[in-house]
Design an enzyme around this catalytic site. Structure first.
Site, PDB file in Angstrom:
ATOM      1  N   CYS A 112      55.420  36.401  32.646  1.00 42.00           N
ATOM      2  CA  CYS A 112      55.900  37.633  33.348  1.00 42.00           C
ATOM      3  C   CYS A 112      54.974  37.927  34.487  1.00 42.00           C
ATOM      4  O   CYS A 112      55.538  38.943  35.112  1.00 42.00           O
ATOM      5  CB  CYS A 112      55.345  38.775  32.358  1.00 42.00           C
ATOM      6  SG  CYS A 112      56.265  38.647  30.681  1.00 42.00           S
ATOM      7  N   HIS A 256      54.610  45.514  35.749  1.00 41.11           N
ATOM      8  CA  HIS A 256      55.671  44.756  34.944  1.00 41.11           C
ATOM      9  C   HIS A 256      55.751  45.534  33.707  1.00 41.11           C
ATOM     10  O   HIS A 256      55.164  46.261  33.174  1.00 41.11           O
ATOM     11  CB  HIS A 256      54.851  43.294  34.426  1.00 41.11           C
ATOM     12  CG  HIS A 256      55.486  42.934  33.221  1.00 41.11           C
ATOM     13  ND1 HIS A 256      56.895  42.339  33.364  1.00 41.11           N
ATOM     14  CD2 HIS A 256      55.114  42.298  32.072  1.00 41.11           C
ATOM     15  CE1 HIS A 256      57.185  41.761  32.187  1.00 41.11           C
ATOM     16  NE2 HIS A 256      56.116  41.925  31.471  1.00 41.11           N
ATOM     17  N   ASN A 286      61.758  44.122  28.441  1.00 37.34           N
ATOM     18  CA  ASN A 286      60.857  43.285  28.962  1.00 37.34           C
ATOM     19  C   ASN A 286      61.857  42.068  29.543  1.00 37.34           C
ATOM     20  O   ASN A 286      62.233  41.319  28.567  1.00 37.34           O
ATOM     21  CB  ASN A 286      59.788  42.838  28.178  1.00 37.34           C
ATOM     22  CG  ASN A 286      58.865  42.024  28.945  1.00 37.34           C
ATOM     23  OD1 ASN A 286      59.207  41.425  29.640  1.00 37.34           O
ATOM     24  ND2 ASN A 286      57.914  41.733  28.031  1.00 37.34           N
TER      25      ASN A 286
HETATM   26  N1  ACO Z   1      59.890  47.904  13.658  1.00 37.98           N
HETATM   27  C1  ACO Z   1      59.178  48.558  12.819  1.00 37.98           C
HETATM   28  N2  ACO Z   1      57.919  48.333  12.375  1.00 37.98           N
HETATM   29  C2  ACO Z   1      57.514  47.282  13.466  1.00 37.98           C
HETATM   30  C3  ACO Z   1      58.248  46.626  14.273  1.00 37.98           C
HETATM   31  C4  ACO Z   1      59.455  46.988  14.569  1.00 37.98           C
HETATM   32  N3  ACO Z   1      60.339  46.539  15.317  1.00 37.98           N
HETATM   33  N4  ACO Z   1      57.366  45.617  14.931  1.00 37.98           N
HETATM   34  C5  ACO Z   1      56.055  45.858  14.120  1.00 37.98           C
HETATM   35  N5  ACO Z   1      56.083  46.742  13.256  1.00 37.98           N
HETATM   36  C6  ACO Z   1      55.193  47.078  12.473  1.00 37.98           C
HETATM   37  C7  ACO Z   1      54.128  46.102  11.929  1.00 37.98           C
HETATM   38  O1  ACO Z   1      54.549  45.187  10.889  1.00 37.98           O
HETATM   39  C8  ACO Z   1      52.881  46.540  11.489  1.00 37.98           C
HETATM   40  O2  ACO Z   1      53.069  47.304  10.400  1.00 37.98           O
HETATM   41  P1  ACO Z   1      51.755  47.359   9.141  1.00 37.98           P
HETATM   42  O3  ACO Z   1      50.781  48.253  10.004  1.00 37.98           O
HETATM   43  O4  ACO Z   1      52.553  47.737   8.057  1.00 37.98           O
HETATM   44  O5  ACO Z   1      51.178  45.899   9.199  1.00 37.98           O
HETATM   45  C9  ACO Z   1      52.707  48.063  12.733  1.00 37.98           C
HETATM   46  O6  ACO Z   1      54.482  48.155  13.043  1.00 37.98           O
HETATM   47  C10 ACO Z   1      52.094  48.002  13.575  1.00 37.98           C
HETATM   48  O7  ACO Z   1      52.276  46.747  14.330  1.00 37.98           O
HETATM   49  P2  ACO Z   1      51.332  46.372  15.603  1.00 37.98           P
HETATM   50  O8  ACO Z   1      51.758  44.863  15.841  1.00 37.98           O
HETATM   51  O9  ACO Z   1      49.955  46.559  15.522  1.00 37.98           O
HETATM   52  O10 ACO Z   1      52.112  47.297  16.732  1.00 37.98           O
HETATM   53  P3  ACO Z   1      51.714  47.396  18.137  1.00 37.98           P
HETATM   54  O11 ACO Z   1      51.520  49.075  18.207  1.00 37.98           O
HETATM   55  O12 ACO Z   1      50.733  46.519  18.606  1.00 37.98           O
HETATM   56  O13 ACO Z   1      53.308  47.340  18.780  1.00 37.98           O
HETATM   57  C11 ACO Z   1      54.243  45.543  20.370  1.00 37.98           C
HETATM   58  C12 ACO Z   1      53.893  45.811  18.892  1.00 37.98           C
HETATM   59  C13 ACO Z   1      55.222  46.598  20.800  1.00 37.98           C
HETATM   60  C14 ACO Z   1      54.650  44.082  20.354  1.00 37.98           C
HETATM   61  C15 ACO Z   1      52.901  45.984  21.296  1.00 37.98           C
HETATM   62  O14 ACO Z   1      51.667  45.108  20.599  1.00 37.98           O
HETATM   63  C16 ACO Z   1      53.007  45.172  22.749  1.00 37.98           C
HETATM   64  O15 ACO Z   1      53.740  45.787  23.398  1.00 37.98           O
HETATM   65  N6  ACO Z   1      52.528  43.974  22.881  1.00 37.98           N
HETATM   66  C17 ACO Z   1      52.427  43.648  24.485  1.00 37.98           C
HETATM   67  C18 ACO Z   1      53.532  42.894  24.595  1.00 37.98           C
HETATM   68  C19 ACO Z   1      53.477  42.241  25.988  1.00 37.98           C
HETATM   69  O16 ACO Z   1      52.664  43.179  26.829  1.00 37.98           O
HETATM   70  N7  ACO Z   1      53.833  40.957  26.475  1.00 37.98           N
HETATM   71  C20 ACO Z   1      53.725  40.833  27.936  1.00 37.98           C
HETATM   72  C21 ACO Z   1      54.137  39.644  28.121  1.00 37.98           C
HETATM   73  S1  ACO Z   1      55.666  39.032  27.617  1.00 37.98           S
HETATM   74  C22 ACO Z   1      55.988  37.573  28.129  1.00 37.98           C
HETATM   75  O17 ACO Z   1      55.141  37.026  28.891  1.00 37.98           O
HETATM   76  C23 ACO Z   1      57.377  36.788  27.771  1.00 37.98           C
END
Ligand code: ACO
Length: 330
Positions: A112, A256, A286
């Site tokens: 990214c 980003h 994204n």
């Molecule tokens: N729908 C419903 N629930 C979900 C979903 C979904 N789509 N996805 C995850 N959950 C649940 C999980 O199972 C978890 O449930 P649990 O507590 O029962 O285990 C809960 O939600 C929390 O999961 P987390 O992974 O801790 O959620 P988080 O708040 O961290 O959000 C996300 C996840 C959106 C992926 C976030 O971590 C994020 O944005 N990360 C950064 C991504 C990024 O910046 N990428 C950059 C580069 S990408 C590239 O280079 C290609």
């Protein structure tokens, strides 16, 4: 002498994939996706349209705005992790499709942060006198390497392309405009947190890699989130410090577009009101290396970014890589 951005362009596929559509594919809800990521919908490319076909109209739009022809270009650099092929490069395919001369053309892979990296490369080439006009493109079709069984990552990604044409500021009406500072960094020790395992020399394509879904994005979302927040803040502050632009004099932040919560956090740390932040994550998701040039083109074409504005672009991505570019708009 500075390197100015002479023109911007972008292109996204017509097909829209909404959160409601995703509710039918994985166990998720529109409400979860909106509140945890800020994404409402994303664009999705069809199977017959490779990345170079998104890059082509974006590049043409940028050339038009710059008032240049493809034959004026001295180099083409494409930032992508979803090229048409492993080789030849998407940049070479684009060189041919645009009808450019037989100039240097290559792809750059920095996840990214890819678009920030290619801006830095073009800036150095132009300042060194190696090239006069450079086309930088960020293009991705992440939906083609998305794991549609993984609800935590498949809701995030979209397809699109953004492009800029760069050239020497001395050739423009505003010599003072252009790239004021650049900052880049990487830490390969964290590469396993965001990776596509299959298809390279470490894990060549096989029945096993296909069966185990290893040709798709694997991401440890919450770890990536923590690093993204810290690294984007570092890159933003470093870029501003190197440029000499104070927080008060900063007109636009183009981060980003990975997650609205990361963007909110960054804006708060910089004490920048959200009115000065360009946000497109709601409509494109994204789009990795294309997210910054897509957002930039949006804000230039709707008149938000004006001549003399100080613009900070900052990114974080696979590698890990991170970086920033500060530009005074032409
Ligand atoms: N729908 C419903 N629930 C979900 C979903 C979904 N789509 N996805 C995850 N959950 C649940 C999980 O199972 C978890 O449930 P649990 O507590 O029962 O285990 C809960 O939600 C929390 O999961 P987390 O992974 O801790 O959620 P988080 O708040 O961290 O959000 C996300 C996840 C959106 C992926 C976030 O971590 C994020 O944005 N990360 C950064 C991504 C990024 O910046 N990428 C950059 C580069 S990408 C590239 O280079 C290609």
């Amino acid at each position: 002498m500075r390197t100015a951005i002479l023109g911007t362009g972008s292109f996204t596929p017509k097909k829209v994939l909404t959160n409601l559509d995703l509710e039918k594919i994985v166990d998720t809800t529109d409400e979860w996706i909106r509140t945890r990521t800020g994404i409402v919908e994303r664009r999705i490319s069809d199977e017959n349209t490779p990345s170079s076909e998104l890059a082509l109209p974006a590049a043409r739009n940028a050339l038009d705005m710059a008032g240049l022809k493809a034959t004026d270009l001295d180099a083409i650099i494409v930032a992508t992790v979803t090229p048409d092929y492993v080789f030849p490069s998407t940049a070479c395919l684009l060189q041919h499709k645009l009808g450019a001369n037989k100039i240097m053309a290559y792809d750059s892979s920095a996840g990214c942060t890819g678009f920030i990296y290619v801006l830095v490369q073009a800036d150095a080439m132009i300042k060194a006198g190696m090239a006069k006009y450079v086309l930088d493109v960020g293009v991705e079709e992440l939906t083609k390497i998305t794991n549609w069984d993984d609800r935590a990552s498949c809701v995030l990604f979209g397809d699109g392309a953004g492009a800029v044409v760069l050239g020497p500021s001395v050739e423009t009406k505003n010599e003072d405009a252009g790239i004021l500072a650049t900052y880049t960094a990487s830490d390969g020790s964290l590469g396993d947190l965001l990776i596509q395992y299959g298809g390279g020399s470490a894990m060549p394509a096989s029945h096993k890699t296909v069966d185990e879904n290893l040709h798709t994005i694997y991401m440890v979302g919450n770890e990536v989130f923590k690093h993204a927040v810290r690294s984007m803040e570092e890159a933003a502050l470093k870029g501003l410090e190197l440029s000499g632009v104070s927080m008060d004099d900063l007109d636009w932040l183009i981060p980003h577009q990975a997650n609205i919560r990361i963007i909110d956090f960054l804006a708060r740390r910089l004490k920048l009101p959200m009115e000065k932040v360009v946000v497109t994550i709601d409509k494109y998701g994204n789009t990795s290396a294309s997210s910054i040039p897509l957002a930039l083109d949006d804000a230039v074409r709707d008149g938000r970014i004006k001549s003399g504005d100080n613009v900070l672009m900052v990114a974080f991505g696979a590698g890990f890589t991170w970086g920033s570019v500060v530009v005074r708009w032409l």
